[in-house]
Design a protein around this motif. Structure first.
Motif, PDB file in Angstrom:
ATOM      1  N   UNK A 400       6.108  -8.837   7.685  1.00  0.00           N
ATOM      2  CA  UNK A 400       6.827  -9.765   6.934  1.00  0.00           C
ATOM      3  C   UNK A 400       6.443  -9.886   5.557  1.00  0.00           C
ATOM      4  N   UNK A 401       4.930  -9.487   5.131  1.00  0.00           N
ATOM      5  CA  UNK A 401       4.378  -9.694   3.817  1.00  0.00           C
ATOM      6  C   UNK A 401       5.305  -8.880   2.996  1.00  0.00           C
ATOM      7  N   UNK A 402       5.536  -7.654   3.417  1.00  0.00           N
ATOM      8  CA  UNK A 402       6.178  -6.838   2.312  1.00  0.00           C
ATOM      9  C   UNK A 402       7.822  -7.280   2.315  1.00  0.00           C
ATOM     10  N   UNK A 403       8.378  -7.606   3.112  1.00  0.00           N
ATOM     11  CA  UNK A 403       9.854  -8.243   3.118  1.00  0.00           C
ATOM     12  C   UNK A 403       9.674  -9.407   2.189  1.00  0.00           C
ATOM     13  N   UNK A 404       8.869 -10.293   2.404  1.00  0.00           N
ATOM     14  CA  UNK A 404       8.612 -11.407   1.596  1.00  0.00           C
ATOM     15  C   UNK A 404       8.356 -11.120   0.198  1.00  0.00           C
ATOM     16  N   UNK A 405       7.635 -10.106  -0.209  1.00  0.00           N
ATOM     17  CA  UNK A 405       7.430  -9.820  -1.401  1.00  0.00           C
ATOM     18  C   UNK A 405       8.656  -9.212  -2.203  1.00  0.00           C
ATOM     19  N   UNK A 406       9.508  -8.263  -1.524  1.00  0.00           N
ATOM     20  CA  UNK A 406      10.780  -7.620  -2.059  1.00  0.00           C
ATOM     21  C   UNK A 406      11.417  -8.958  -2.285  1.00  0.00           C
ATOM     22  N   UNK A 407      11.656  -9.923  -1.521  1.00  0.00           N
ATOM     23  CA  UNK A 407      12.662 -10.955  -1.777  1.00  0.00           C
ATOM     24  C   UNK A 407      12.184 -11.779  -2.826  1.00  0.00           C
ATOM     25  N   UNK A 408      10.792 -12.191  -3.001  1.00  0.00           N
ATOM     26  CA  UNK A 408      10.194 -13.008  -4.137  1.00  0.00           C
ATOM     27  C   UNK A 408      10.372 -11.980  -5.576  1.00  0.00           C
ATOM     28  N   UNK A 409      10.140 -10.896  -5.601  1.00  0.00           N
ATOM     29  CA  UNK A 409      10.329 -10.353  -6.713  1.00  0.00           C
ATOM     30  C   UNK A 409      11.913 -10.119  -7.143  1.00  0.00           C
ATOM     31  N   UNK A 446      -3.889   3.490   7.069  1.00  0.00           N
ATOM     32  CA  UNK A 446      -2.818   2.912   7.537  1.00  0.00           C
ATOM     33  C   UNK A 446      -2.646   1.556   7.159  1.00  0.00           C
ATOM     34  N   UNK A 447      -1.353   1.076   7.223  1.00  0.00           N
ATOM     35  CA  UNK A 447      -0.998  -0.333   7.374  1.00  0.00           C
ATOM     36  C   UNK A 447      -0.914  -0.797   8.555  1.00  0.00           C
ATOM     37  N   UNK A 448      -0.127  -2.002   8.718  1.00  0.00           N
ATOM     38  CA  UNK A 448       0.115  -2.524  10.081  1.00  0.00           C
ATOM     39  C   UNK A 448       1.374  -1.758  10.931  1.00  0.00           C
ATOM     40  N   UNK A 449       2.146  -0.878  10.335  1.00  0.00           N
ATOM     41  CA  UNK A 449       3.266  -0.428  10.963  1.00  0.00           C
ATOM     42  C   UNK A 449       2.667   0.748  11.646  1.00  0.00           C
ATOM     43  N   UNK A 450       3.221   1.014  12.825  1.00  0.00           N
ATOM     44  CA  UNK A 450       2.892   2.253  13.564  1.00  0.00           C
ATOM     45  C   UNK A 450       3.938   3.203  13.527  1.00  0.00           C
ATOM     46  N   UNK A 464       8.272  -0.224   1.589  1.00  0.00           N
ATOM     47  CA  UNK A 464       7.770  -1.096   2.489  1.00  0.00           C
ATOM     48  C   UNK A 464       6.356  -0.247   3.359  1.00  0.00           C
ATOM     49  N   UNK A 465       6.430   0.984   3.324  1.00  0.00           N
ATOM     50  CA  UNK A 465       5.332   1.649   3.957  1.00  0.00           C
ATOM     51  C   UNK A 465       4.070   1.549   3.111  1.00  0.00           C
ATOM     52  N   UNK A 467       3.878  -0.883   0.345  1.00  0.00           N
ATOM     53  CA  UNK A 467       3.368  -2.103   0.100  1.00  0.00           C
ATOM     54  C   UNK A 467       2.358  -2.482   1.421  1.00  0.00           C
ATOM     55  N   UNK A 468       2.889  -1.970   2.535  1.00  0.00           N
ATOM     56  CA  UNK A 468       2.246  -2.478   3.789  1.00  0.00           C
ATOM     57  C   UNK A 468       0.684  -1.681   3.530  1.00  0.00           C
ATOM     58  N   UNK A 469       0.432  -0.764   3.303  1.00  0.00           N
ATOM     59  CA  UNK A 469      -0.797  -0.137   3.042  1.00  0.00           C
ATOM     60  C   UNK A 469      -1.564  -0.845   1.802  1.00  0.00           C
ATOM     61  N   UNK A 470      -0.817  -0.939   0.781  1.00  0.00           N
ATOM     62  CA  UNK A 470      -1.720  -1.818  -0.188  1.00  0.00           C
ATOM     63  C   UNK A 470      -2.022  -3.248   0.335  1.00  0.00           C
TER      64      UNK A 470
END
Lengths: 668, 406
Positions: A400-409, A446-450, A464-465, A467-470
């Motif tokens: 959700x964090x990464x998707x929210x970021x893309x939308x915000x930017x 790794x990030x949250x995505x498995x 997203x992959x 952003x997720x790690x960062x």
């Protein structure tokens, strides 16, 4: 099997799990034939009595979610068998063969209808076409169950539900429209629609749409038209033939086509391959392209100003295989951001961009059937993300964090977003700064995505992959500081417009809810127009909420953005961007955001202010903007607090401002 | 008289059996189970069986059990056998009961005891180093008159005290000793491979007499077995019964149930494998209940209690002289090493008239390790019932090698 049901009736609850498992193994064979399902249906009352459904996820029919049934059926094995039995139980409830307090026959029937709408591909699969990803045997099971259900609830009875589902999907203007189009294809092929009913003017494109048209046929017809027959010529010609048709068409016919296709796309957000063919045909003729893209006055002006650039965008990105770029391009023009130099030059730098092989592979994976080059697919979705910032979704990923970021930017820093996409596309790597250090995604854990769900727009697939790690690394570095790490991570991640004030209801140091009243008062004093001197939000506020199950138990945390707060029909509502489940995620038994009907713009969901406040756990604010804390109505604070305590509040210890346990809360 | 029975270990089927037996009981197990027990109204005493010390021994445990009125301890699992022995020594004021429990807990001692009693056992030795295992195999090879190039003799390595197949390693060559034996295995028992049809007995003994003898035919150790045994074994029932009686005498067992494992060669030679005094694994009790129609846990409790009368015992058991009509068998399913994601039960199994039910679970996708302790965790069991032992064996052989996971 009947013997095992009797054994279950005799056994105490201790042995139930084992006995149920063995019973399921006997149920197995019966589920794959129609006769078997009838036999099971006959045995359902005894099974319910024997406690087959007790102690597990199926214990309370009132807590089951119709939209999750299809996924559970796909799981196969005993999970699938339990789900089948559960459906038969709900049929028995609907037909009054069994009773359950608090769960009326009507409610059971509504559950079945909603479930069938949400699983339409399964409902309509016959013996020759099994739904994807099911084995032959499981396909037979689904068919047997659905045959049984269809006999009781005919497909035509699903039309109102289908019309609502499709409207709600489309009204939010998602970038990825596959789900709506798949549903419409099924409806076209299997559900008789009375298209003699006069079709209304259709749906206005924003504000409160009249989607509650009482006639489901008419409501469906609007979307069916948009998806399959936006014009007579489209009805008559396949994509290939349509090209030839346009070759020989008169200028006035082409203009009429542009208007017709533009209207349906504007009304529904659905673009079909013919849109792309037509757009390529009229790419350098602004009057026609403008009609096709359904532009507003800003969009018209933008198009005229940048006609050559737009023609090049069409040439490079719009293809019949990915027509959704047409809708995105229209909204991109409508936003007027092409006149921002960083956006234009940012887009230009995608022309002739060489993709990193890994990136190319990932994009291909998200669109396996497309023969267009990956760079073209990426550019089309770049356009869509810029045109529909609130159409970004997280798919089935916990990002959700990464998707929210893309939308915000996309809304507030499109130049930065373009730069990020481009650098990842070329290098398959992303760097961001955090507190003076440079974080390089490729060097992080790794990030949250498995396992990444690729069923997303290409921008998300690419970004997203990384952003997720960062994000995960930032959270790691900011952990153990005695406050919510988002206080530091959000500004670093999203951008420095995030205000410096930050308040969390959850106290990391004591693992408790601390000074909840102060927290609520501050939220009201900064966000509620009655207490914040009527200020509006300048930027979306990335906030954290408690996610609770339908029964109110705490599941975890979730990231959404507050977009705006408005008074609608006498009640104050919060408008949000939620990247999950098309904004329709259910947050608690009684807290369900709406996506239409309460003044939502496409892609927004909304909740009454106090309900939203009750699930909020962290937000940012500008300390100089805090209104009078004491002015906030005490009754309102109590109301919110009562809501919180009835849901996630159970999972925490509550302490007062002094940091001492509040006797009334923890005295027991 | 309270005649409460203390069941040592945790077993839901045992609790269920006790509840329908109408006899007071108390479960004695690790504290982890306490909340569950309290929630379900199960009499419970928390006990850490791994802690044996000045302040944690049978005397303390007895004190904890006294308020429940316990007068009898029945072990459910291997690790509780000596605790039950110690408690019963106290209850019956007979210190040798504890020694007898130890006898069932050390495979080397029990084999020596069996040898002394005149049973045929394999060659065995207690070993402390890898080198001793090599030496043992070498001496076996010599005894088998091995010629250069011929295969080594098979050696079984087992911990002294572990249930069933836990820690059991079959070593087929000197190379495999170096490969598979690790320092943590020692000290342990090594023994020669006993040929023949492997089977177990579940003999319910009361007042020194065998009251019911079940014979379980092993199709594959740790995987599949069925009850009652097929015709070859049941044809030897009288000899087997005589051997069991001799064993019970030699080991001094008067009350309870013993679960010895034997090998019967083609020329009807009977060899002793080992003996345990707790509930057997491999679903044997469930199979006994399905085939013979009595509750073996209740039988175990009855036979463990000297106060139960002869008449009560007689009334409880059916005759074991007549072979029952129904055979009950089970296959424990282990996924093959590699990545598995989905349970796939073959249709032909579900349609087989002998298929009764299964408890297989759909695993979440994960990798199954190719190394496992004992036989590892199994993923469920398939149960069969039918009237022909040969067909039963055939089915078990077939399904023990079937891959149920994709």
């Amino acid at each position: 099997m009947d013997e095992s049901v009797e054994a279950l009736l005799e056994a105490s609850p201790l042995m139930r799990p084992e006995l149920v498992r063995r019973l399921l193994s006997q149920v197995d064979l019966l589920t794959s034939t129609r006769e078997g399902v009838e036999h099971l249906y006959a045995a359902i009352p005894r099974m319910v009595e024997g406690g087959v459904f007790e102690d597990g996820p199926w214990a309370h029919p009132g807590r089951l979610v119709p939209a999750l049934v299809a996924g559970t059926l796909r799981a196969g094995g005993p999970t699938m068998l339990m789900e089948i039995l559960s459906e038969l139980r709900i049929v028995a409830l609907a037909e009054g063969r069994i009773q359950r307090p608090g769960y009326s026959a009507k409610r059971a029937r509504r559950f079945l209808e909603e479930m069938m709408v949400a699983s339409l591909d399964m409902v309509l699969a016959d013996h020759t076409t099994k739904p994807d990803s099911l084995s032959e045997k499981d396909g037979a099971r689904v068919t047997a169950l659905m045959d049984f259900l269809r006999e009781r609830i005919p497909v035509r009875a699903l039309k109102p539900g289908l019309a609502t589902e499709i409207s709600l999907l489309c009204l939010q203007r998602p970038i990825v429209t596959d789900r709506a189009l798949d549903l419409l294809r099924l409806v076209r092929d299997h559900v008789p629609i009375d298209d003699h009913a006069p079709v209304d003017e259709g749906l206005p494109d924003d504000g409160d749409p009249e989607w509650e048209d009482p006639d489901p046929d008419r409501r469906l017809a609007v979307y069916l038209n948009a998806a399959f027959t936006p014009s007579e010529a489209v009805r008559a010609h396949s994509v290939g033939e349509y090209e030839a048709f346009l070759d020989s068409a008169s200028p006035s016919t082409i203009e009429a086509e542009c208007r017709a296709l533009g209207l349906t796309m504007r009304q529904t957000g659905l673009a079909v391959p013919h849109h792309a063919v037509l757009a390529r045909r009229v790419a350098s003729r602004p009057a026609l392209l403008g009609a096709l893209l359904g532009l507003n006055p800003t969009g018209e002006a933008e198009l005229r100003r940048h006609r050559e650039f737009v023609a090049e965008l069409v040439d490079r990105a719009i293809a019949p295989e990915l027509p959704r770029g047409c809708y995105g391009l229209g909204r991109l023009l409508d936003r007027g951001i092409l006149s921002q130099q960083p956006v234009r030059s940012g887009l230009q730098r995608f022309f002739g961009l060489e993709l990193h092989p890994e990136v190319e592979g990932a994009i291909r994976l998200s669109r396996p059937d497309a023969s267009v080059d990956a760079a073209g697919l990426l550019l089309a979705d770049v356009i869509a993300v810029l045109g529909q910032p609130l159409g970004v979704g997280q798919g089935r990923n916990p990002t959700c964090q990464s998707a929210r970021g893309i939308s915000l930017w996309s809304r507030h820093a499109p130049g930065k977003l373009l730069d990020m996409i481009r650098s990842v596309a070329r290098s398959h790597d992303l760097t961001m700064r955090f507190e003076g250090d440079v974080l390089r995604a490729s060097e992080l854990g790794l990030g949250l995505v498995k396992e990444f769900d690729h069923n997303l727009d290409a921008v998300s697939v690419v970004l997203v992959p990384h952003l997720d790690r960062i994000y995960n690394e930032m959270m790691r570095r900011a952990a153990w500081r005695g406050d919510d790490p988002h206080k530091w991570v959000n500004p670093a991640m999203y951008g420095h417009w995030i205000p410096t004030g930050f308040l969390s209801a959850y106290d990391y140091a004591t693992d408790a809810i601390r000074d909840y009243e102060g927290f609520l008062r501050t939220f009201y004093a900064t966000h509620h127009p009655r207490y914040n001197r009527g200020h509006d939000l300048a930027y979306p506020n990335p906030v954290g909420i408690f996610l609770t199950s339908a029964t109110g138990e705490l599941i975890g945390f979730h990231a959404v953005s507050i977009l705006r707060v408005r008074e609608v029909r006498g009640s104050t509502r919060v408008y949000l961007f939620n990247p999950n489940s098309e904004g329709r995620q259910r947050w608690h038994a009684d807290i369900r955001p709406t996506v239409a009907g309460n003044g939502e713009r496409p892609g927004e969901s909304s909740l009454p202010f106090h309900e939203f406040a009750s699930i909020l756990y962290a937000f940012h604010y500008n300390p100089s903007d805090v209104g009078e804390l004491d002015a906030v109505d005490a009754a309102e604070v109590d109301r919110v607090r009562a809501l919180s305590e009835s849901s996630w509040g159970d999972s925490y210890r509550w302490v007062t401002a002094a940091g001492l346990p509040d006797a009334t809360e923890t005295g027991g | 008289m309270s005649n409460t029975v203390a069941l040592l270990g945790w077993s839901l089927p045992a609790i269920e059996s006790m509840r329908s037996m109408d006899r007071p009981f108390v479960m004695v197990s690790f504290a982890d189970f306490e909340p569950y027990a309290r929630e379900h109204g199960i009499p419970f005493v928390a006990w850490n069986y791994n802690d044996w010390s000045e302040r944690s021994n049978a005397l303390q445990l007895k004190e904890r059990l006294d308020p429940h009125g316990a007068e009898l301890a029945v072990p459910l699992f291997e690790e509780t056998v000596e605790w039950a022995g110690a408690l019963n020594s106290l209850y019956r004021d007979d210190p040798r009961l504890l020694n007898r429990a130890y006898l069932c807990r050390n495979k080397a001692i029990m084999k020596r005891k069996a040898l002394l009693a005149g049973f045929r056992v394999g060659l065995f030795e207690e070993v402390h180093t890898v080198e001793q295992v090599h030496q043992f195999m070498k001496r076996l090879n010599e005894a088998h008159l091995q010629l250069p190039g011929e295969e080594d003799a098979w050696v079984h390595l087992k911990p002294f005290s572990a249930a069933g197949t836990v820690g059991h390693k079959l070593l087929r060559s000197h190379a495999s000793i170096d490969e598979r034996v690790i320092p943590a295995d020692f000290p342990c028992l090594v023994e020669s491979h006993l040929p023949g049809l492997e089977f177990s007995c579940e003999a319910f003994i009361h007042d020194g007499k065998v009251r019911f003898l079940n014979i379980t035919e092993y199709v594959k150790l740790g995987y599949s077995n069925f009850v009652p045994a097929g015709t070859q074994l049941e044809g030897q029932r009288d000899r087997i019964r005589a051997a069991i009686e001799k064993l019970a005498r030699a080991f001094g067992i008067e009350y309870g149930m013993i679960h010895p494992e034997w090998f019967l060669t083609e020329d009807d030679e009977l060899s002793f494998g080992e003996v345990a005094c707790r509930i057997p694994g491999g679903h044997i009790f469930e199979l006994i209940e399905a085939a013979h129609g009595f509750d073996p846990i209740q039988a175990l409790v009855l036979c463990s209690d000297p106060k139960v009368t002869d008449d009560e015992i007689r009334a409880f058991f059916p005759s074991d002289e007549k072979t029952p009509e129904q055979y009950a068998g089970s296959v424990m399913v282990y996924p093959k090493p590699g990545r598995i994601s989905r349970l796939e039960v073959p249709e032909e199994l579900k349609e087989d008239p002998y298929f009764h039910s299964h408890t297989l679970i759909s695993p979440h996708e994960h990798k199954v390790s190719d190394t496992r302790e004992g036989f590892g965790n199994h993923y469920g069991t398939v149960f069969f019932q039918g009237t022909d032992p040969d067909r039963m064996r055939e089915l078990l052989v077939h399904y023990q090698d079937t891959d149920f996971f994709a």
